[in-house]
Scaffold this motif. Structure first.
Motif, PDB file in Angstrom:
ATOM      1  N   ILE A 163       0.866  -1.181  -0.111  1.00 25.76           N
ATOM      2  CA  ILE A 163      -0.001  -0.236   0.060  1.00 25.76           C
ATOM      3  C   ILE A 163       0.883   1.372  -0.090  1.00 25.76           C
ATOM      4  O   ILE A 163       0.270   2.484  -0.336  1.00 25.76           O
ATOM      5  CB  ILE A 163      -0.988  -0.061   1.112  1.00 25.76           C
ATOM      6  N   PHE A 164       2.263   1.161   0.299  1.00 25.98           N
ATOM      7  CA  PHE A 164       3.042   2.240   0.638  1.00 25.98           C
ATOM      8  C   PHE A 164       3.792   2.517  -0.728  1.00 25.98           C
ATOM      9  O   PHE A 164       4.614   3.616  -0.841  1.00 25.98           O
ATOM     10  CB  PHE A 164       4.007   2.119   1.766  1.00 25.98           C
ATOM     11  N   GLN A 165       3.746   1.563  -1.771  1.00 24.69           N
ATOM     12  CA  GLN A 165       4.563   1.708  -2.977  1.00 24.69           C
ATOM     13  C   GLN A 165       3.835   2.764  -3.807  1.00 24.69           C
ATOM     14  O   GLN A 165       2.568   2.688  -3.754  1.00 24.69           O
ATOM     15  CB  GLN A 165       4.685   0.248  -3.772  1.00 24.69           C
ATOM     16  N   PRO A 166       4.923   3.405  -4.675  1.00 17.68           N
ATOM     17  CA  PRO A 166       4.039   4.604  -5.595  1.00 17.68           C
ATOM     18  C   PRO A 166       3.220   3.919  -6.622  1.00 17.68           C
ATOM     19  O   PRO A 166       3.703   2.865  -7.257  1.00 17.68           O
ATOM     20  CB  PRO A 166       5.342   5.258  -6.330  1.00 17.68           C
ATOM     21  N   THR A 167       2.027   4.522  -7.043  1.00 17.46           N
ATOM     22  CA  THR A 167       1.213   4.151  -7.763  1.00 17.46           C
ATOM     23  C   THR A 167       1.772   4.328  -9.443  1.00 17.46           C
ATOM     24  O   THR A 167       2.096   5.238  -9.642  1.00 17.46           O
ATOM     25  CB  THR A 167      -0.185   4.749  -7.853  1.00 17.46           C
ATOM     26  N   PRO A 168       1.773   3.295 -10.200  1.00 17.19           N
ATOM     27  CA  PRO A 168       2.320   3.309 -11.453  1.00 17.19           C
ATOM     28  C   PRO A 168       1.615   4.623 -12.233  1.00 17.19           C
ATOM     29  O   PRO A 168       0.273   4.806 -11.887  1.00 17.19           O
ATOM     30  CB  PRO A 168       2.190   2.108 -12.070  1.00 17.19           C
ATOM     31  N   HIS A 169       2.160   5.161 -13.282  1.00 14.68           N
ATOM     32  CA  HIS A 169       1.558   6.090 -13.886  1.00 14.68           C
ATOM     33  C   HIS A 169       0.600   5.581 -14.815  1.00 14.68           C
ATOM     34  O   HIS A 169       0.478   4.202 -15.507  1.00 14.68           O
ATOM     35  CB  HIS A 169       2.731   6.652 -15.005  1.00 14.68           C
ATOM     36  N   GLY A 170      -0.766   6.230 -14.915  1.00 15.92           N
ATOM     37  CA  GLY A 170      -1.959   5.754 -15.586  1.00 15.92           C
ATOM     38  C   GLY A 170      -2.757   4.524 -14.839  1.00 15.92           C
ATOM     39  O   GLY A 170      -3.648   4.179 -15.367  1.00 15.92           O
ATOM     40  N   ALA A 171      -2.283   4.487 -13.446  1.00 13.17           N
ATOM     41  CA  ALA A 171      -3.215   3.404 -12.631  1.00 13.17           C
ATOM     42  C   ALA A 171      -3.563   3.838 -11.312  1.00 13.17           C
ATOM     43  O   ALA A 171      -3.483   5.230 -11.247  1.00 13.17           O
ATOM     44  CB  ALA A 171      -2.290   2.260 -12.287  1.00 13.17           C
ATOM     45  N   ARG A 172      -4.639   3.480 -10.991  1.00 14.80           N
ATOM     46  CA  ARG A 172      -5.346   3.931  -9.420  1.00 14.80           C
ATOM     47  C   ARG A 172      -5.072   2.674  -8.525  1.00 14.80           C
ATOM     48  O   ARG A 172      -5.571   1.648  -8.938  1.00 14.80           O
ATOM     49  CB  ARG A 172      -6.850   4.175  -9.730  1.00 14.80           C
ATOM     50  N   LYS A 173      -4.615   3.071  -7.267  1.00 14.87           N
ATOM     51  CA  LYS A 173      -4.482   2.235  -6.219  1.00 14.87           C
ATOM     52  C   LYS A 173      -5.840   2.317  -5.368  1.00 14.87           C
ATOM     53  O   LYS A 173      -6.309   3.272  -5.029  1.00 14.87           O
ATOM     54  CB  LYS A 173      -3.412   2.406  -5.314  1.00 14.87           C
ATOM     55  N   VAL A 174      -6.275   1.023  -5.105  1.00 14.25           N
ATOM     56  CA  VAL A 174      -7.625   0.809  -3.965  1.00 14.25           C
ATOM     57  C   VAL A 174      -7.146   0.270  -2.900  1.00 14.25           C
ATOM     58  O   VAL A 174      -6.937  -1.040  -2.933  1.00 14.25           O
ATOM     59  CB  VAL A 174      -8.530   0.296  -4.940  1.00 14.25           C
ATOM     60  N   VAL A 175      -7.200   1.013  -1.733  1.00 13.69           N
ATOM     61  CA  VAL A 175      -6.522   0.391  -0.444  1.00 13.69           C
ATOM     62  C   VAL A 175      -7.892  -0.083   0.401  1.00 13.69           C
ATOM     63  O   VAL A 175      -8.541   0.710   0.623  1.00 13.69           O
ATOM     64  CB  VAL A 175      -5.859   1.241   0.133  1.00 13.69           C
ATOM     65  N   LEU A 176      -8.059  -1.510   0.546  1.00 13.35           N
ATOM     66  CA  LEU A 176      -9.002  -2.065   1.412  1.00 13.35           C
ATOM     67  C   LEU A 176      -8.487  -2.204   2.818  1.00 13.35           C
ATOM     68  O   LEU A 176      -7.809  -3.090   3.043  1.00 13.35           O
ATOM     69  CB  LEU A 176      -9.640  -3.307   0.656  1.00 13.35           C
ATOM     70  N   ALA A 177      -8.972  -1.479   3.664  1.00  6.91           N
ATOM     71  CA  ALA A 177      -8.447  -1.506   5.087  1.00  6.91           C
ATOM     72  C   ALA A 177      -9.404  -1.673   6.300  1.00  6.91           C
ATOM     73  O   ALA A 177     -10.660  -1.182   5.873  1.00  6.91           O
ATOM     74  CB  ALA A 177      -7.846  -0.038   5.281  1.00  6.91           C
ATOM     75  N   THR A 178      -9.142  -1.925   7.530  1.00  7.66           N
ATOM     76  CA  THR A 178      -9.801  -1.998   8.349  1.00  7.66           C
ATOM     77  C   THR A 178      -9.746  -0.389   9.193  1.00  7.66           C
ATOM     78  O   THR A 178      -9.007   0.445   8.566  1.00  7.66           O
ATOM     79  CB  THR A 178      -9.384  -3.149   9.302  1.00  7.66           C
TER      80      THR A 178
END
Length: 771
Positions: A408-423
């Motif tokens: 979850i801490f790694q940079p998101t690649p260009h042109g992508a979106r990160k979705v973090v599912l957390a408690t």
């Protein structure tokens, strides 16, 4: 078959393997979409595979050192030099190794010139030199000045000078935690060797904030800035700003009742109201009345500051207006029957409609929901292909292995979106860079304790308005954000409580009572709690530690109780360690205790390898051992492998948890020496180990009924074996002791060991009546 034919087959096999290996790597890179260089990398790999296919020589098996039947010294040196790169020399005749070595020496000798970006020169007092190669420090300074609290530095320092107790209210992300200790440090509150102490409810927050502050100050973590959490410490004699969990500060009261080493104590995130925080509030209120030189700062991110102010005799409230970036909050028009499905729809809508970059943080209640949402998102986006941008799903929950959590801490690649599912761990403890959108389900798993049944329950409940505001604040940390709440505005205003019920009113108070008794506080009923715990819970806790022989008939702490209070553990676990001295198995017991302290974070079960993980776990239960001894077997097997990481991967055991257990065990050894418990070992006498376990957990005993269910010995309550227990797949033993009772779908016993009924009467005759 002739030797030449065999060699030819081996060469062909090697070439075929290499071709398949390169194609596999190419597919992996395609699936990961490694930025803009992706097409270039794929083409290079395909060209390499084609070149190998054309090359008649292909991959060659390395030449052996020696000729058949004899030692060929010349060939040995030739092969060795070939591996060292002697066949690849530059125009001056230097090998690759010599070039690498020369480069490393050059970089070391020219430190401060062309390679200063890797190092930060530091002055003696921790201040930073201004150099042209400090992009990281420049960014940190720029971020500090942009924080809302930075504009109120002078006003804050005047308020601290004028008042002994100060309540601070500020939005999440305004800089309270990281900047206030630095302001006080610069203002001279650490003169004469005094420290500034800052408490955190969670150990993750204490570690991460200490690291951040040490970077901002340009000092090494553990020197001027350090942290101390349970079973781990990064402090030294130089430490002047100390971040710690509230439980650690509570233990420091045992050694120094007036906290003479500190000039300022800051209770951060006080609105979370953990058990230790509530006890500290009462103790610090008493200390400030006779230590006029001690400054106390109570920090909160909610509007509950009035209660804190009234508790500390109408202490002034210092408000820090504003937040780093604005946040838009959106509510549903009408309630939804399934918030999980609503979360998936909202995630997809945000992903499609909102512009990149901008990652999404989704709050769910637990591992099951996170895995379900993860699978459904992948299923619904599988057939869309390039119609939508890439979605990278990153779950984070307690039992997830560390290497997967850190994604979850790694940079998101260009042109992508990160979705973090957390408690709800991501409410305050974690700050993920790039989060722009928050999806708040409005629910969380809340732990509560029934003193009458002695059972903890983990129930999905609606969060409070304070928690909702904390979640929304996660979206405005690094830029303007949006929060999508999966409930209506009416529910937020009228159905949600203002604050979460304090933990002290819904937890087992045995450790609280033992701690207060060790501090010399005997009148527990009249102790100055901000919110008094239920009288029934206090009575149950007194009964529990009295049964453990930690209290005498007058309610005073016994010698046994004094030794138990030295361990930062539940009283039952502490009693186990003290009793192990009698049974000559203290080495085995501290191993078991250190493993039990990990909770359920020992084994990992990947979905695609469930059978392999179950078989690996079952191997530690060979024979008629219970869960406690199985945990000991896990640690001993890891120790025999020389604490190998590969062993953990092969046996589906979480490496970080095992390293944590090793740290805990080392700390327990130190405490054992302090309380003069002899180190003894008796690994083959399982009866002695079980008797030591019974010494601590005899109150948690149960008997098997003819119906196949278990009944607790004391309360005659019907309970069940937990599915994770080793006995769930074996013949159920007649008598057991368990670590804890947990109510989920049923009343489950967790952490089970088979015992003999006569041991219960032998070890605790005062607790059991003869049948």
């Amino acid at each position: 078959m002739p030797h030449s034919s065999s060699s030819r087959l081996r060469e062909l096999s090697r070439r075929d393997y290499l071709r398949r290996r390169i194609k596999k790597k190419a597919r992996e890179i395609v699936s990961q979409e490694l930025g803009q260089r992706l097409p270039e990398l794929v083409n290079e790999l395909i060209d390499s595979a084609a070149e190998i296919h054309k090359n008649e020589d292909g991959y060659r098996i390395p030449v052996s050192y020696d000729a058949v039947g004899a030692v060929d010294q010349a060939r040995r040196f030739a092969c060795a030099s070939q591996r060292d790169g002697d066949h690849h020399r530059d125009q001056d005749g230097r090998t690759e190794y010599e070039l690498w070595e020369r480069n490393q020496i050059s970089r070391a000798t020219t430190f401060g010139a062309e390679d200063t970006t890797l190092f930060i020169p530091i002055k003696a007092k921790g201040e930073i030199h201004e150099t042209r190669a400090e992009p990281m420090l420049s960014k940190l300074r720029k971020d500090r000045r942009a924080l809302p609290i930075y504009r109120y530095r002078e006003e804050f320092l005047r308020a601290v000078a004028d008042y002994q107790v100060l309540v601070i209210v500020g939005e999440t992300g305004c800089g309270k935690t990281s900047q206030i200790p630095q302001f006080l440090y610069k203002a001279g509150y650490t003169n004469h060797g005094k420290k500034i102490g800052c408490t955190q409810p969670r150990r993750v927050a204490a570690m991460s904030v200490a690291t951040r502050v040490s970077n901002e100050m340009g000092v090494k973590l553990g020197n001027e800035v350090g942290y101390s959490i349970r079973f781990e410490e990064r402090c030294s004699e130089k430490t002047l700003i100390k971040y710690m969990t509230d439980g650690i500060l509570l233990k420091e009261f045992l050694r120094s009742p007036n906290l003479s080493d500190y000039s300022v104590i800051m209770l951060d995130e006080a609105h979370e109201r953990t058990v230790s925080t509530d006890i500290l509030l009462g103790l610090l209120k008493d200390i400030t009345r006779f230590r006029s030189d001690l400054k106390l700062i109570v920090s909160s991110a909610t509007l509950d500051a009035k209660r804190f102010s009234e508790f500390f005799d109408l202490a002034p409230v210092f408000t820090i207006p504003g937040r780093p970036y604005p946040i838009e909050v959106h509510y549903l028009q009408a309630p939804v029957p399934d918030y999980v499905d609503a979360a998936i729809v909202t995630i997809l809508a945000v992903h499609v409609k909102e512009a990149l970059p901008g990652d999404i943080l989704v709050f769910l209640t637990g591992q099951e929901e996170i895995e379900a949402v993860s699978d459904l998102l992948r299923h619904r986006t599988r057939n869309l292909g390039t119609k939508i941008s890439e979605m990278i799903i990153c779950p984070v929950y307690a039992n997830l292995p560390t290497e997967l959590q850190t994604l979850i801490f790694q940079p998101t690649p260009h042109g992508a979106r990160k979705v973090v599912l957390a408690t709800n761990i991501a409410e305050t403890s974690l700050t993920v860079e790039g989060i722009t959108y928050v999806v708040d389900s409005g629910f969380a798993k809340i732990k509560s304790y029934s003193p009458r049944l002695g059972m903890e329950s983990l129930v999905i409940s609606s969060i409070s308005r304070a928690s909702a505001d904390q979640r929304a604040g996660r979206s405005g940390r690094t830029g303007p954000g949006k929060c999508f709440r999966l409930y209506t505005r009416h529910s937020y205003d009228h159905n949600m409580e203002a604050n979460t019920l304090p933990e002290i009113q819904r937890t087992n108070l045995a450790n609280v009572v033992l701690t207060l008794k060790s501090l010399g506080i005997n009148d527990l009923v009249n102790f100055d709690f901000m919110d008094a715990p239920p009288a029934e819970a206090l009575l149950r806790a007194l009964e529990q530690i009295y049964a453990l022989n930690a209290l005498d008939n007058h309610g005073n702490l016994t010698k046994m109780g004094q030794r138990m209070s030295e361990f930062p553990l539940d009283p039952m676990l502490s009693k186990m360690i003290v009793a192990s001295e009698k049974y000559k198995c203290s080495e085995e017991i501290i191993t078991i205790v250190s493993m039990m302290s990990l909770g359920n974070a020992v084994f990992y079960q990947p979905k695609d390898r469930k059978i392999h993980a179950d078989n690996a776990r079952r191997s530690f239960y060979a024979g008629d051992v219970g869960d406690h001894i199985a945990l000991m077997n896990v640690y001993n097997a890891w120790k025999e492998s020389n604490f190998s990481a590969a062993w953990c991967y092969e046996n589906y055991v979480q490496l970080r948890s095992m390293r944590r257990a090793r740290q805990i065990r080392d700390q327990l050894e130190v405490i054992m020496q302090r309380v003069e418990i002899e180190k003894t070992s008796n690994p083959n006498d399982h009866d002695a180990i079980k008797k030591a376990i019974v010494s601590g957990f005899f109150q948690n005993s149960a008997k098997l009924l003819k119906s196949g269910l278990y009944q607790t010995a004391k309360n005659s309550q019907t309970v069940f074996l937990h599915p994770s227990s080793g006995f769930a797949q074996k013949t159920a033993p007649t008598w057991v002791v368990y670590h804890e009772l947990v109510l989920t779908t049923k009343e489950y016993m967790r952490g089970i060991t088979k015992v003999r009924p006569e041991w219960l009467h032998e070890i605790a005759p005062h607790y059991f009546r003869s049948q």
